[in-house]
Design an enzyme around this catalytic site. Structure first.
Site, PDB file in Angstrom:
ATOM      1  N   LYS A 177     -26.780 -34.162 130.665  1.00 13.08           N
ATOM      2  CA  LYS A 177     -25.314 -34.488 130.435  1.00 13.08           C
ATOM      3  C   LYS A 177     -24.669 -33.166 130.305  1.00 13.08           C
ATOM      4  O   LYS A 177     -24.167 -32.736 129.008  1.00 13.08           O
ATOM      5  CB  LYS A 177     -25.367 -35.151 128.982  1.00 13.08           C
ATOM      6  N   ASP A 213     -25.251 -40.739 132.275  1.00  8.02           N
ATOM      7  CA  ASP A 213     -24.646 -42.119 132.334  1.00  8.02           C
ATOM      8  C   ASP A 213     -24.519 -42.525 133.911  1.00  8.02           C
ATOM      9  O   ASP A 213     -24.900 -43.935 134.429  1.00  8.02           O
ATOM     10  CB  ASP A 213     -23.256 -41.988 131.715  1.00  8.02           C
ATOM     11  N   ASP A 224     -36.870 -41.325 128.178  1.00  7.93           N
ATOM     12  CA  ASP A 224     -37.375 -42.219 127.336  1.00  7.93           C
ATOM     13  C   ASP A 224     -36.405 -43.683 127.988  1.00  7.93           C
ATOM     14  O   ASP A 224     -36.949 -44.862 128.382  1.00  7.93           O
ATOM     15  CB  ASP A 224     -37.282 -42.234 126.015  1.00  7.93           C
ATOM     16  N   TYR A 257     -36.262 -35.600 119.844  1.00  6.82           N
ATOM     17  CA  TYR A 257     -37.362 -36.062 119.310  1.00  6.82           C
ATOM     18  C   TYR A 257     -37.740 -35.381 118.127  1.00  6.82           C
ATOM     19  O   TYR A 257     -38.601 -35.701 116.924  1.00  6.82           O
ATOM     20  CB  TYR A 257     -38.481 -36.615 120.119  1.00  6.82           C
ATOM     21  N   ASP A 314     -37.554 -46.805 130.745  1.00  6.96           N
ATOM     22  CA  ASP A 314     -37.536 -48.016 130.801  1.00  6.96           C
ATOM     23  C   ASP A 314     -36.729 -48.724 131.626  1.00  6.96           C
ATOM     24  O   ASP A 314     -36.977 -49.932 132.179  1.00  6.96           O
ATOM     25  CB  ASP A 314     -36.940 -48.311 129.185  1.00  6.96           C
TER      26      ASP A 314
END
Ligand code: IPM
Ligand code: MG
Length: 363
Positions: free
Chosen positions: A190, A222, A246, A144, A250
């Protein structure tokens, strides 16, 4: 412990003003019942600030936030900016800048499932059994905030983390895991591909001996996205980087039947910011149909942080009462749904009508 008096209110865009108004009703009901003095300072941030001043985060707003005890935010974002890749001024810049300015490095997103809403979830009720997790999302670093470059045919966003940025959020996440019954911390990364993720693993492995009661495990993002649907009850405390947090939060937010239920707090060294996990839902703006519960539960988190446990419990009790009695907005109820303002009234009224909780002996 610091007292809660000055609250900066950032209603923002879309449904922001409607949902924040309900949260203020609830704060007022608490203030009256428990004799607190909450002062609100309303300021602009996001598209509304761009429209009024040309700047998504005016100086005045920053000043108010810096001097506040806490900040309550509705939501920001407006579709007129989303589909213009060349827009140089965007509502989101206001949110990112306030997070950075206040060093709100930890975004805390608890996921709780209300029993009487389980049947509304896209998942089977048995999969939701015992779901109770909290996501610690890093909020002021990573992709970000890394260096950005865009030319006509190339673009890049750098995912950069410094060890100290990872350490400070992991410390909060470890402490939370230590306090919770299951004492389990899952780092989502990851690390099979990204060096930045390998640094996260390094830090967590280095810290875990300081928290011997905490069980630590690791999942690639993943796989974690899949596990969130297959077996969400395995998660207790999740700690992860800005972007992965983020996305996974959600995903987690739909477990309970509606994204309109999930609150969050963002913590750093200064005033904390409280906001629902959902966005500005522009299609519903002005229609008085949005679900105010996520914002009202963000106020619950605010009160708890200031040591007002009884007051926070009252909010949970009132929200649970409404949910259990089908006093719901249209995201959760097809017929006889309440308007946003009606649900706010119901929750505030429930708080006012019940007798004050016993404080017990004050030491
Ligand atoms: C959130 C939102 C923001 C984010 C947007 C509005 C910039 O999605 O708070 O999760 O990506 O952090
Ligand atoms: Mg988001």
């Amino acid at each position: 412990m610091k007292q809660l008096n000055n609250i900066t209110i950032l209603k923002g865009d879309g449904i922001g003003p409607e949902i924040v108004d309900q949260a203020i009703k609830v704060l007022n009901a608490i203030a009256e019942k428990y004799d607190h003095d909450f002062k609100y300072d309303e300021q602009l941030m996001g598209a509304c600030a761009i429209d009024a001043t040309g700047n998504p985060l005016p100086e005045e707003t920053i000043e108010s936030c810096v001097n506040a005890d806490a900040i309550l935010l509705g939501a920001i974002g407006d579709p007129k900016y989303d589909n213009d890749p060349n827009a140089t001024v965007r509502p989101e810049q206001g949110l990112l800048k306030i997070r950075k300015t206040l060093e709100l490095f930890a975004n805390i997103r608890p996921v709780r499932i209300f029993d009487s809403l389980k049947h509304l979830s896209v998942l089977k009720p048995e999969v939701l059994q015992d779901v109770d997790m909290v996501i610690y999302r890093e909020l002021t670093g990573g992709i970000y905030f890394g260096a950005k470059n865009k030319s006509e045919n190339e673009a890049s966003d750098l995912c950069h983390y410094h060890r100290f940025e990872i350490e400070r959020i992991c410390k909060l996440a470890f402490e939370e895991a230590q306090r919770r019954p299951r004492k389990t911390l899952c780092l989502i990364d990851k690390a099979n591909v990204l060096d930045s993720s390998r640094l996260w693993r390094d830090v967590v492995q280095g810290m875990k001996d300081d928290y011997p009661s905490v069980n630590v495990n690791y999942l690639f993002i993943d796989n974690a996205a899949m596990q969130m649907i297959l077996n969400p009850s395995q998660f207790d405390v999740i700690v992860t980087s800005n972007m992965f947090g983020d996305i996974i939060s959600d995903e987690a937010s739909v477990l309970g039947g509606s994204i309109g239920l999930l609150p969050s707090s963002s913590a750093g060294e200064k005033a904390r910011l409280y906001e629902p996990v959902h966005g500005s839902y522009p299609q519903a703006a002005g229609k008085n149909i949005a679900n105010p519960i996520a914002t009202i539960l963000s106020v619950e988190m605010m009160l708890r942080d200031f040591g007002m446990g009884d007051e926070a419990d009252e909010i949970v009790e009132a929200v649970t009462y409404c949910i259990d009695n089908n006093l719901l907005t249209s995201d959760l109820l097809k017929e006889n749904a309440l308007f946003c303002s009606e649900l706010g009234d119901q929750i505030a009224r429930h708080i006012s009508s019940k007798t004050k909780k016993d404080y017990g002996v004050l030491i």
